[in-house]
Design a protein around this motif. Structure first.
Motif, PDB file in Angstrom:
ATOM      1  N   UNK A  74      -1.943  -6.482   1.074  1.00 51.50           N
ATOM      2  CA  UNK A  74      -1.552  -5.490   2.085  1.00 51.50           C
ATOM      3  C   UNK A  74      -2.747  -4.576   2.289  1.00 51.50           C
ATOM      4  N   UNK A  75      -3.274  -4.535   3.536  1.00 55.45           N
ATOM      5  CA  UNK A  75      -4.425  -3.685   3.844  1.00 55.45           C
ATOM      6  C   UNK A  75      -4.047  -2.766   4.992  1.00 55.45           C
ATOM      7  N   UNK A  76      -3.768  -1.522   4.683  1.00 54.67           N
ATOM      8  CA  UNK A  76      -3.388  -0.520   5.678  1.00 54.67           C
ATOM      9  C   UNK A  76      -3.657   0.865   5.099  1.00 54.67           C
ATOM     10  N   UNK A  77      -3.589   1.934   5.901  1.00 55.41           N
ATOM     11  CA  UNK A  77      -3.895   3.265   5.375  1.00 55.41           C
ATOM     12  C   UNK A  77      -2.859   3.718   4.350  1.00 55.41           C
ATOM     13  N   UNK A  78      -3.319   4.094   3.174  1.00 53.15           N
ATOM     14  CA  UNK A  78      -2.443   4.623   2.131  1.00 53.15           C
ATOM     15  C   UNK A  78      -2.862   6.035   1.742  1.00 53.15           C
ATOM     16  N   UNK A  79      -3.794   6.595   2.501  1.00 49.72           N
ATOM     17  CA  UNK A  79      -4.237   7.972   2.293  1.00 49.72           C
ATOM     18  C   UNK A  79      -4.631   8.540   3.656  1.00 49.72           C
ATOM     19  N   UNK A  80      -4.885   9.836   3.708  1.00 45.98           N
ATOM     20  CA  UNK A  80      -5.286  10.457   4.964  1.00 45.98           C
ATOM     21  C   UNK A  80      -4.107  10.733   5.878  1.00 45.98           C
ATOM     22  N   UNK A  88     -11.651 -11.075  12.788  1.00 47.46           N
ATOM     23  CA  UNK A  88     -12.974 -11.688  12.894  1.00 47.46           C
ATOM     24  C   UNK A  88     -13.625 -11.837  11.525  1.00 47.46           C
ATOM     25  N   UNK A  89     -13.381 -10.869  10.628  1.00 47.60           N
ATOM     26  CA  UNK A  89     -13.922 -10.965   9.273  1.00 47.60           C
ATOM     27  C   UNK A  89     -13.328 -12.174   8.546  1.00 47.60           C
ATOM     28  N   UNK A  90     -12.041 -12.402   8.754  1.00 51.87           N
ATOM     29  CA  UNK A  90     -11.395 -13.565   8.146  1.00 51.87           C
ATOM     30  C   UNK A  90     -12.003 -14.859   8.679  1.00 51.87           C
ATOM     31  N   UNK A  91     -12.267 -14.894   9.976  1.00 50.37           N
ATOM     32  CA  UNK A  91     -12.864 -16.085  10.576  1.00 50.37           C
ATOM     33  C   UNK A  91     -14.225 -16.375   9.952  1.00 50.37           C
ATOM     34  N   UNK A 112      -7.996   3.689   7.367  1.00 54.61           N
ATOM     35  CA  UNK A 112      -8.079   3.636   8.830  1.00 54.61           C
ATOM     36  C   UNK A 112      -9.486   3.250   9.291  1.00 54.61           C
ATOM     37  N   UNK A 113     -10.191   2.479   8.470  1.00 49.77           N
ATOM     38  CA  UNK A 113     -11.593   2.134   8.720  1.00 49.77           C
ATOM     39  C   UNK A 113     -11.765   0.622   8.764  1.00 49.77           C
ATOM     40  N   UNK A 114     -12.481   0.151   9.792  1.00 47.58           N
ATOM     41  CA  UNK A 114     -12.765  -1.280   9.887  1.00 47.58           C
ATOM     42  C   UNK A 114     -13.630  -1.745   8.719  1.00 47.58           C
ATOM     43  N   UNK A 115     -14.615  -0.933   8.332  1.00 46.33           N
ATOM     44  CA  UNK A 115     -15.495  -1.304   7.234  1.00 46.33           C
ATOM     45  C   UNK A 115     -14.743  -1.383   5.918  1.00 46.33           C
ATOM     46  N   UNK A 116     -13.913  -0.374   5.644  1.00 48.44           N
ATOM     47  CA  UNK A 116     -13.114  -0.379   4.416  1.00 48.44           C
ATOM     48  C   UNK A 116     -12.169  -1.586   4.390  1.00 48.44           C
ATOM     49  N   UNK A 117     -11.596  -1.910   5.539  1.00 52.21           N
ATOM     50  CA  UNK A 117     -10.657  -3.029   5.624  1.00 52.21           C
ATOM     51  C   UNK A 117     -11.352  -4.356   5.349  1.00 52.21           C
ATOM     52  N   UNK A 118     -12.550  -4.516   5.877  1.00 54.28           N
ATOM     53  CA  UNK A 118     -13.288  -5.761   5.656  1.00 54.28           C
ATOM     54  C   UNK A 118     -13.722  -5.890   4.197  1.00 54.28           C
ATOM     55  N   UNK A 161      -9.079  -1.981  14.062  1.00 53.32           N
ATOM     56  CA  UNK A 161      -9.269  -2.410  12.677  1.00 53.32           C
ATOM     57  C   UNK A 161      -8.706  -3.819  12.478  1.00 53.32           C
ATOM     58  N   UNK A 162      -7.551  -4.099  13.059  1.00 53.20           N
ATOM     59  CA  UNK A 162      -6.955  -5.430  12.935  1.00 53.20           C
ATOM     60  C   UNK A 162      -7.869  -6.483  13.568  1.00 53.20           C
TER      61      UNK A 162
END
Length: 422
Positions: free
Chosen positions: A38-44, A120-123, A85-91, A114-115
């Motif tokens: 599970x990758x989603x915002x858990x802070x902020x 694209x990161x998964x690809x 809420x960050x694309x970099x953190x999510x990747x 971010x999604x």
């Protein structure tokens, strides 16, 4: 044969059956967990939204595990990552999840930008790691490009897209002659821009007489006072606002409009699915807020969702809001059963055109673009009247009034997906 001999044979049969059952249980207990992430915002500022979504997914995983798990008794285990809420953190989280053995990533609460980055990161990751691919399942972001021009073999969407939701709202606005002037106020990122685009396009087609009197974008999650934006809406003479705002950006907008004495009709994609929105609207006590979702609290004729909601409340002491997130875990379990394997490519093909039963009906994951054909209910936050609105929400005397319902097939549209398949 003597009765004693027959009894011995019967007892031996029972013993062998018991031994086989015990062996199966032991094997299941020893089976490695089926890891998902599970990758989603858990802070902020959006941390509470992410936690709510995580708990909805946990309910689904717990239900799957209670029913025997997946692939012969393996338990579904959720690895938790804060996207911030960050694309970099999510990747970075995707890389970590994959290294820990997760082959499916659930996401959606971080926003469409971010999604899209995760997809694209998964690809890219999958191209470098054949046989160890990861699959992204988006439960909440609704940008149509995710299953349109940017569709991806390894990506699935279990939430209705922007175009599906806006089509439902446009149908409602078509029969609402009191709506005459609309202002478009949205967050400045992919989803916000899409919500504005489809609002202008689809509502314009449904009601050519409507005037669009202004349009503005604002930074997502950074505006603390919406008074300047509300002032622009007021000066435009708008009676309605199409806004894709969610979370604090929605509640702060409602507060600023109330402070300015504005009596507006808001059209949103999922307002009631975010904690605090009903409370903020009740405090504003002005205007109307209409939104769309696969279900809303207090909706009549939904006993199966009501059962999920009751179980969720008992487990997490929170109000239940989004069946689509819970059913995403069930879709995965059904896909694994159909595939008979945890091999990612086989799982993808098994989920394509998969039909599965859910509390909101039998749903189909469209194979051509991996978009779930999810029904949508148009509903408006309104005062409890004992008839159309039977229960209050968030400690208020405001709840949800059903205005219209549409099946996923009614809202389905063409797409620009040209999927590259391995």
């Amino acid at each position: 044969m003597k009765p004693i001999a027959l009894a011995r044979i019967a007892w031996r049969g029972l013993a062998l059956t018991a031994l086989a059952a015990a062996s199966a249980q032991a094997l299941a207990a020893d089976a490695p967990p089926y890891k998902v992430a599970f990758i989603d915002p858990l802070s902020g500022p959006f941390g509470s939204v992410g936690q709510l979504m995580l708990n909805h997914l946990r309910l689904g995983a717990d239900q799957v595990n209670a029913a025997g798990g997946v692939l012969g008794g393996r338990k579904m285990e959720i690895l938790e990552f804060d996207s911030k809420l960050s694309a970099q953190e999510s990747q970075t989280a995707l890389q970590s999840a994959a290294s820990q053995g997760a082959r499916v990533i659930f996401t959606g609460g971080s926003g469409s930008s971010v999604v899209a980055a995760l997809s694209q990161a998964a690809l890219r990751y999958n191209q470098r790691n054949p046989g160890k691919e990861v699959i992204v399942i988006n439960h909440s972001s609704i940008d149509p490009d995710l299953t349109g021009k940017n569709c991806n073999f390894w990506y699935f969407q279990t939430e209705a897209s922007t175009s599906m939701k806006m089509k439902a709202l446009a149908n409602f606005i078509k029969r609402s002659p009191e709506i005459k002037k609309i202002y478009l106020l949205n967050q400045d990122y992919a989803h916000g821009r899409q919500w504005a685009h489809y609002g202008r396009e689809m509502v314009g087609l449904a009601r050519p007489d409507i005037q669009f009197v202004g349009e503005q974008l604002h930074p997502i999650g950074k505006v603390k006072d919406f008074a300047p934006y509300v002032a622009n809406v007021k000066s435009s003479g708008a009676d309605s606002v199409i806004t894709g705002n969610w979370g604090p950006d929605m509640t702060l907008l409602l507060k600023a409009a109330a402070d300015a004495g504005m009596n507006l009709h808001y059209f949103n994609h999922s307002a009631g699915s975010f904690p605090g929105t009903v409370l903020a609207f009740s405090q504003a006590a002005a205007g109307e807020l209409t939104w769309v979702a696969e279900w809303h609290p207090g909706q009549a004729g939904t006993p199966k969702v009501d059962a999920w909601a009751k179980a969720y409340k008992a487990k997490f002491n929170q109000d239940y809001l989004a069946p689509r997130i819970t059913l995403s875990a069930h879709m995965l379990a059904d896909g694994l059963k159909k595939a008979g394997s945890d091999e990612p490519a086989k799982l993808v093909r098994a989920m394509e055109d998969l039909s599965f039963d859910t509390p909101v009906g039998t749903l189909r994951m469209r194979g051509e673009d991996h978009q779930l054909l999810l029904p949508q209910v148009v509903n408006t936050i309104a005062k409890v009247d004992g008839k159309k609105v039977t229960m209050g929400w968030e400690g208020t005397n405001y709840g949800f009034r059903t205005d219209a319902s549409y099946s996923g097939n009614e809202l389905a549209q063409g797409n620009a997906c040209k999927m590259a398949r391995p």
